[in-house]
Design an enzyme around this catalytic site. Sequence first.
Site, PDB file in Angstrom:
ATOM      1  N   SER A 117       4.860  -2.873   6.677  1.00 56.38           N
ATOM      2  CA  SER A 117       5.100  -1.899   5.558  1.00 56.38           C
ATOM      3  C   SER A 117       4.704  -0.533   6.231  1.00 56.38           C
ATOM      4  CB  SER A 117       4.175  -2.314   4.398  1.00 56.38           C
ATOM      5  OG  SER A 117       4.023  -0.952   3.418  1.00 56.38           O
ATOM      6  N   TYR A 141      -4.787  -3.369   1.424  1.00 56.90           N
ATOM      7  CA  TYR A 141      -3.377  -3.984   1.664  1.00 56.90           C
ATOM      8  C   TYR A 141      -2.756  -3.396   2.944  1.00 56.90           C
ATOM      9  CZ  TYR A 141       1.715  -4.485   1.508  1.00 56.90           C
ATOM     10  OH  TYR A 141       2.977  -4.586   1.985  1.00 56.90           O
ATOM     11  N   LYS A 145      -1.828  -5.425   6.708  1.00 63.76           N
ATOM     12  CA  LYS A 145      -0.505  -5.371   7.814  1.00 63.76           C
ATOM     13  C   LYS A 145      -0.850  -4.665   8.783  1.00 63.76           C
ATOM     14  CE  LYS A 145       2.424  -6.954   4.425  1.00 63.76           C
ATOM     15  NZ  LYS A 145       3.170  -8.118   4.803  1.00 63.76           N
TER      16      LYS A 145
END
Length: 330
Positions: A117, A141, A145
Amino acid sequence: MNVLVVGGAGYIGSHCVRQLQVAGHTPIVLDNLVKGHKDSIPEGVTFHEVDLADSPKVVDILKKEAIDIVMHFAAFIEVGESMQDPLKHYENNVAKTVSLLKSMREAGVNKFVFSSSCTVLGEEAEPPFDETMPLRPISAYGQTKADVEVILNYCTKAYGMSAAIFRYFNASGAAEGGIIGEDHSPETHLIPIAIQVALGQREKMMVFGNDYPTPDGTCLRDYVHVDDLSRAHIAAFPLLEENGKLLTYNLGTGTPASVLEIIKTVEEVSGRPVPYDLAPKRAGDVPAAYADSAKAKSELNWTPQYGTIRSIIETAWAWHQSHPHGYEDA
Ligand code: UDP
């Protein structure tokens, strides 16, 4: 190629499954259905309802299905939740990915495609974002990643594994024909929320912040169609033939749209009003995030086929109109 699509019943995974079929590959879906939807899997595609951390089963599937490449889309994606319960995200997004990579090693599968992302780049970056920017996520989050990106760097060096990392900007839209589309619970993304308002499922929506340093004061984002994302992933397969490769691509159209532009376009496409209230800024939002995808364009010969916001929203509208309650209506 036989391609195991982990998270293949989710939003981006399910679109990738169809694009793999279009490109002549054989997708095999692995999903635990915690977030995914069984009805998104095309008829005739082999489906294993298995958790990616169930190593014995995953190794067995990798061997029995003679898998050539693993594509990994299974992740928790809610930024707010990741800040309240980071361990949930670390367990799902990092620990389970490590387990999947170990299973691949055991089964002798060494090609991996990872769904990352643009949030790994953090808030200090100045757009457009290219691949040279350092990893500076600002949420748990985003950190999960980034962690997997780093893990893949070491794994490709140590084990001769080859991996392609794709950092999406704002994945949006739905497959032509309105058969599959976006169905998150809870829904937090701008386009589906605006469409829910147009459909009368919500009375109005909120615009988070209108005094950003942007032309109309609302945030600029790079909305890129899920089928275009999927095609970029598949275009990387030939480059993964060489062992020990690590490829990273930022994927977006490079043309940002503001929150108000999205709302106006949803009104135009749907022919219905989308009332909104101005609300305070949402924590963690950056004023502008859009991609420099020159690398994907030159190395993968990738060009987004959905070049305008309107063309993307038309496909999302077709899906939501025919499935106002998502896969419940499938
Ligand atoms: N946004 C908004 N109202 C909403 C949902 C989102 O104003 O109900 C804004 C959000 O603040 C951001 C943009 O829309 O500027 C895109 O948000 P989204 O959650 O879709 O994607 P993100 O860019 O956060 O990944």
